[in-house]
Design an enzyme around this catalytic site. Structure first.
Site, PDB file in Angstrom:
ATOM      1  N   HIS A 297       0.815  -1.211   0.000  1.00 15.51           N
ATOM      2  CA  HIS A 297       0.000   0.000   0.000  1.00 15.51           C
ATOM      3  C   HIS A 297       0.854   1.269   0.000  1.00 15.51           C
ATOM      4  O   HIS A 297       0.338   2.376  -0.200  1.00 15.51           O
ATOM      5  CB  HIS A 297      -0.927  -0.009   1.225  1.00 15.51           C
TER       6      HIS A 297
ATOM      7  N   ASP B  73      -2.197   2.250  -4.549  1.00 15.98           N
ATOM      8  CA  ASP B  73      -3.413   2.705  -3.884  1.00 15.98           C
ATOM      9  C   ASP B  73      -4.522   1.668  -4.051  1.00 15.98           C
ATOM     10  O   ASP B  73      -4.464   0.798  -4.927  1.00 15.98           O
ATOM     11  CB  ASP B  73      -3.870   4.048  -4.459  1.00 15.98           C
TER      12      ASP B  73
END
Length: 501
Positions: free
Chosen positions: A472, A476
């Protein structure tokens, strides 16, 4: 003139000792005060120096023997004739060794281990001292933290000495063994072969007791007897062996699990089996834990209707295998689908380098494969440029090499994205862990018939759950979901792969 070597004063209240190690053997020349042997008591280790210069004529107390104060350990022949016993013994052995004069010694060295690999562990010897070997016949197997490496014989002959035993850690330039090659090599075998058997015979017939100093050292260090390799007579452990085991434990990689082991009942402990982790398994554990500690791993899920892929595969699988010589599986469809999705969402195919993001304008696909030694991830390069047949051939070949433990270092480096198929083991859903420094891994699962609503009607469809774990920090949520949806769309309508949609 003969001089006796006796047990020195051992200290107050100490009445006996164990002969731990002889540094000299009969026939060796010794100087005054040169160390002959080492004794162990329950308190100290005592070195025994030579009381005179000469030749060690006879050893009375062998390694492992328990002796009292002032007991006779050995005799030394002094004076001009001291060296005589050694040459006198030589002719007796000469006839047996003479046929081997035409033979030459060939060193068996550690083969090239691969980039960044500096050491390996000797896991298995397939031959023993005295065995005849053919050129290129497998002698032993080494384990590195990435692959298993087989060591072939560099020449035909007799295995005369094993230098690195099973469990030993060796560096990339170490000598593993010595072969006697050429004419006369076979004649040397009978003399060499009995040695291991003779050494092992006493151990089988009686209970072996370690020296008191060794037992005390093991207790102080908190070591189990299994962790110490005894080099004394009949495999007895000496204080030096314990010190070596302690040093090896300190140099070994830190344990994967930091939490202490819960207490185990005595009757349960007797039924347990403790097996040392292989270097490969230790590295797998470390890398997976490092991935969790470093990356911000998140997993998104979806499901795919495999109806169209299965129909296409069933329609063309016979023609495909006949033409290309390899079976048409599902992996090529998934690989193709991922390559298309990675073009649209390039950050899933990228990696973080410090404060930079490195985008890869190519796809080197890692395909996770389970082996008896553990999970490995061979890499298929430039899969985005390959056809279905080329992908299937590469996956089949890499899988076979992985199971046989023959993957090279280069074959497991440089991957940009990974596919893991837990479905072959029956997994319905899981969250795969990243393979650093990659930023994405796709988990495939079991195909299972489930009721689905299709155009307002309930129909039974072959469904598979998909899981994308991603970093992450670089990917995204939108990008991850988009990637997984594109894979789903390509598999539910395989014609999109042909049209690059």
């Amino acid at each position: 003139m003969t001089t006796e070597v006796r047990v020195p004063t051992l200290g107050e209240s100490v009445t006996e000792a164990t002969v731990a190690t002889w540094f000299k053997k009969p026939g060796d020349a010794v100087a005054v005060d040169e160390m002959l042997c080492e004794l162990e008591t329950d308190k100290v280790t005592v070195e025994v120096p030579s009381p005179a210069a000469g030749t060690l004529a006879d050893i009375i107390a062998a390694e492992g023997d328990t002796v009292g104060v002032d007991a006779l350990l050995a005799t030394i022949a002094e004076g001009a004739s001291a060296a005589a016993p050694a040459p006198a013994a030589a002719p007796a052995a000469a006839p047996a060794a003479a046929p081997a004069a035409a033979a030459k010694s060939v060193d068996v060295m550690v083969p090239t281990l691969g980039e960044s690999v500096t050491e390996a562990t000797v896991s298995t010897w397939f031959k023993k001292v005295g065995d005849a070997v053919a050129q290129d016949e497998m002698l032993c197997e080494l384990e590195t933290d990435k692959v298993s490496v087989e060591v072939p014989a560099p020449a035909a002959g007799i295995l005369t000495e094993i230098i690195a035993k099973e469990g030993d850690t060796v560096d990339a330039t170490a000598k593993l063994a010595i072969l006697s090659a050429g004419e006369g090599a076979v004649a040397a075998a009978p003399a060499a072969a009995p040695a291991p058997a003779a050494a092992a015979a006493p151990a089988a017939g009686k209970d072996i007791k370690d020296g008191p100093a060794a037992e005390k050292a093991m207790a102080e260090a908190g070591l189990s007897r299994d962790a110490v390799t005894g080099t004394g007579r009949d495999g007895r452990a000496t204080k030096t062996d314990v010190a070596a085991a302690v040093a090896a434990a300190k140099a070994a990689p830190a344990p994967v699990a930091a939490a202490p082991r819960a207490p185990v009942a005595a009757d349960d402990a007797a039924r347990e089996e403790r097996v040392k982790m292989t270097r490969l398994r230790q590295t797998i554990a470390k890398r997976l834990k490092d991935a969790q500690n470093t990356a911000a791993i998140l997993t998104t899920y979806n499901e795919v209707d495999m109806t169209e892929v299965m129909a296409l595969r069933n329609q063309y699988k016979d023609q495909f295998e006949k033409k290309h010589g390899v079976r048409l599986g599902f992996m090529s469809f998934f690989t193709k689908a991922c390559c298309h999705a990675l073009k649209e969402v390039p950050e899933v195919n990228a990696e973080i380098d410090g404060t930079d993001i490195v985008y890869k304008n190519f796809v080197h696909m890692g395909v996770a494969a389970g082996t008896p030694q553990g999970l490995v991830v061979p890499v298929i390069r430039d899969t985005d440029q390959m056809s279905f047949a080329e992908i299937e051939k590469a996956i089949s070949e890499k899988g076979r090499r992985a199971r046989d433990g023959k993957l090279s270092m280069a074959e497991m480096q440089g991957g940009t994205f990974t596919i893991s198929n837990g479905g072959v083991y029956g997994s319905l859903m899981s969250s795969p862990i990243l393979n650093p420094p990659q930023s994405g891994i796709l988990g495939m699962h079991k195909i299972q018939d489930r009721p689905m609503v299709i155009n307002g009607e309930i129909k039974i469809r072959p469904m598979m759950y998909l899981a994308l774990s991603y970093d992450h920090r670089i990917v995204d949520g939108k990008g991850a979901v988009t990637f997984l949806v594109r894979v789903k769309e390509a598999l539910e309508d395989p014609r999109r792969l042909l049209m690059d949609l």
